[in-house]
Scaffold this active site. Structure first.
Site, PDB file in Angstrom:
ATOM      1  N   VAL A 103      22.568   5.961  16.479  1.00 29.19           N
ATOM      2  CA  VAL A 103      23.050   6.956  15.523  1.00 29.19           C
ATOM      3  C   VAL A 103      24.470   6.638  15.081  1.00 29.19           C
ATOM      4  O   VAL A 103      24.838   6.861  13.915  1.00 29.19           O
ATOM      5  CB  VAL A 103      22.952   8.383  16.106  1.00 29.19           C
ATOM      6  CG1 VAL A 103      23.964   8.615  17.219  1.00 29.19           C
ATOM      7  CG2 VAL A 103      23.125   9.422  15.005  1.00 29.19           C
ATOM      8  N   ASP A 181      20.502  15.992  19.366  1.00 28.16           N
ATOM      9  CA  ASP A 181      20.925  16.285  20.732  1.00 28.16           C
ATOM     10  C   ASP A 181      21.146  14.983  21.476  1.00 28.16           C
ATOM     11  O   ASP A 181      20.572  13.944  21.125  1.00 28.16           O
ATOM     12  CB  ASP A 181      19.867  17.120  21.456  1.00 28.16           C
ATOM     13  CG  ASP A 181      18.613  16.322  21.762  1.00 28.16           C
ATOM     14  OD1 ASP A 181      18.400  15.945  22.935  1.00 28.16           O
ATOM     15  OD2 ASP A 181      17.837  16.054  20.817  1.00 28.16           O
ATOM     16  N   GLY A 324      16.082   9.379  19.475  1.00 19.92           N
ATOM     17  CA  GLY A 324      16.753  10.664  19.609  1.00 19.92           C
ATOM     18  C   GLY A 324      18.176  10.605  19.080  1.00 19.92           C
ATOM     19  O   GLY A 324      18.527   9.742  18.275  1.00 19.92           O
ATOM     20  N   GLU A 325      18.997  11.558  19.515  1.00 21.73           N
ATOM     21  CA  GLU A 325      20.418  11.597  19.156  1.00 21.73           C
ATOM     22  C   GLU A 325      20.649  11.688  17.645  1.00 21.73           C
ATOM     23  O   GLU A 325      21.663  11.208  17.137  1.00 21.73           O
ATOM     24  CB  GLU A 325      21.146  10.390  19.741  1.00 21.73           C
ATOM     25  CG  GLU A 325      21.035  10.285  21.252  1.00 21.73           C
ATOM     26  CD  GLU A 325      21.435   8.923  21.774  1.00 21.73           C
ATOM     27  OE1 GLU A 325      22.452   8.385  21.307  1.00 21.73           O
ATOM     28  OE2 GLU A 325      20.722   8.398  22.638  1.00 21.73           O
ATOM     29  N   GLY A 326      19.695  12.270  16.922  1.00 24.68           N
ATOM     30  CA  GLY A 326      19.856  12.430  15.490  1.00 24.68           C
ATOM     31  C   GLY A 326      19.507  11.208  14.673  1.00 24.68           C
ATOM     32  O   GLY A 326      19.650  11.223  13.432  1.00 24.68           O
TER      33      GLY A 326
END
Length: 374
Positions: A103, A181, A324-326
């Protein structure tokens, strides 16, 4: 909520839908560009959604987006339900701050600022910058299968922290948020929330998570979600108690952030199963809130698909991104920005009155001098 008390029922009154009249105006403007209906696919829908959210036609460019990530560790990770080590979310946060996570690389490439909000990382707060840790509620969270993730006081603090971050972004002029998240054990908590709110069994919502766990870890995760469900079902009627029971500080803050962003009319792109679970809780609080959100991507998690279906949100992308992590939501941002640019900049047929001699005025819809839209 001006008197200082936190009454989630207030959100139902405070949140309005994006302006439907403006959306019709945007649809009318699009019809006058001369492009065949459907030629731009979902880009038309996105442009009209943005116009309604901004309450203006033509829509303004998405000029000040922000990636906002809420971070936390979950006690349930001790059971071996994640491919990452329990309490290891702080390492993911450091990688993002150092610019080496997916990200962070994409945010740098797209020129989008990135903000991380630590809610419950399992590390000494001195290991991270003050602007990251200043809203932390606790260190890690309770094990959702056998105890509450948060005390009632911690749940309210986390929810209010999410609201405060939403206000800060709105006040700073952020015109669209890419939400994600950074957690270990967060997809297990998300699975409990979605199974409880959708009335399904643990096996239906248990996925492989961002690290693609093996079969034994999947079985442990399924058992943890089953046990968490037993604790979640008795408090389904009280969303703040539900969040405190099984969600942890990061997911509770994301829920508050989503609701307050809708109050402040800030559009949000959701990432994976964690943000989808929080959105589902927020929908229970205020049924109009999902009109302010886009589903950035399909993560492949069965719980995410179930939550998005319940909210009638159709993912913009399906690239199989599980980092994940946006990350997946950020990949959808250029698509939204492209939709805004097309909605704003495509020229339309002029609407001038007919000439005095009865012939069509130059530039009118049927005139050969109509503006070129090729």
């Amino acid at each position: 909520m001006s008197d200082g008390s936190l009454n989630l029922d207030d959100f139902g009154d405070l949140i309005e839908r994006p302006d439907s009249g403006v959306r019709r105006d945007a649809e009318d403007r699009r019809a006058r560009t001369g492009l065949p209906a459907g030629a731009l696919g979902r880009l038309d829908e996105l442009g009209e959604w943005l116009a309604a959210a901004q309450a203006r036609v033509p829509v303004e460019p998405v000029a000040r987006p922000k990636v906002v990530l809420f971070a936390g560790d979950h006690g349930v990770a001790e059971l071996g339900v994640s491919a990452r080590p329990a309490g290891g979310a702080h390492a993911l946060v450091r990688a993002t701050l150092e610019g080496t996570s997916p990200v962070a690389v994409l945010a740098r490439r797209f020129g989008v600022p990135l903000r991380i909000v630590d809610m419950s990382l399992d590390c000494d707060p001195g290991e991270l910058p003050e602007e990251v840790v200043r809203r932390r509620v606790r260190r890690s969270g309770g094990r959702l299968d056998v105890e509450d993730s948060l005390t009632p006081e911690e749940a309210e603090r986390a929810f209010r922290a999410g609201m405060a971050v939403a206000d800060e972004e709105a006040d700073a002029g952020t015109d669209l948020v890419v939400l994600g998240d950074v957690s270990v054990g967060g997809t297990t908590a998300a699975g409990v929330l979605i199974a409880a709110l959708c009335g399904t069994d643990a096996s239906v919502v248990t996925g492989r998570g961002g690290g693609r766990i093996d079969d034994l870890a999947w079985m442990r995760k399924c058992a943890a979600i089953r046990d968490g469900l037993r604790r979640a079902r008795p408090v389904l009627g009280d969303q703040l108690r539900l969040l405190g029971a099984v969600a942890g500080a990061d997911l509770t803050a994301i829920t508050g952030f989503l609701l307050q962003s809708a109050v402040r009319r800030t559009p949000v792109i959701l990432d994976g199963v964690v943000s989808a679970a929080c959105a589902l809780v927020a929908q229970r609080v205020a049924f109009r809130a999902p009109d302010w959100w886009l589903a950035g991507q399909a993560s492949g998690e069965p719980a995410q698909a179930k939550a998005l279906d319940r909210m009638a949100l159709d993912p913009l992308l399906d690239h199989g991104v599980t980092a994940g992590e946006g990350t997946g939501a950020l990949l959808a941002l250029p698509l939204v920005q492209a939709a805004a640019a097309l909605a704003a900049e495509l020229p339309v047929r002029a609407e001038e009155p007919a000439g005095a001699d009865g012939r069509d005025a130059p530039g009118s819809a049927d005139s050969p001098e109509m503006m070129d839209v090729t």
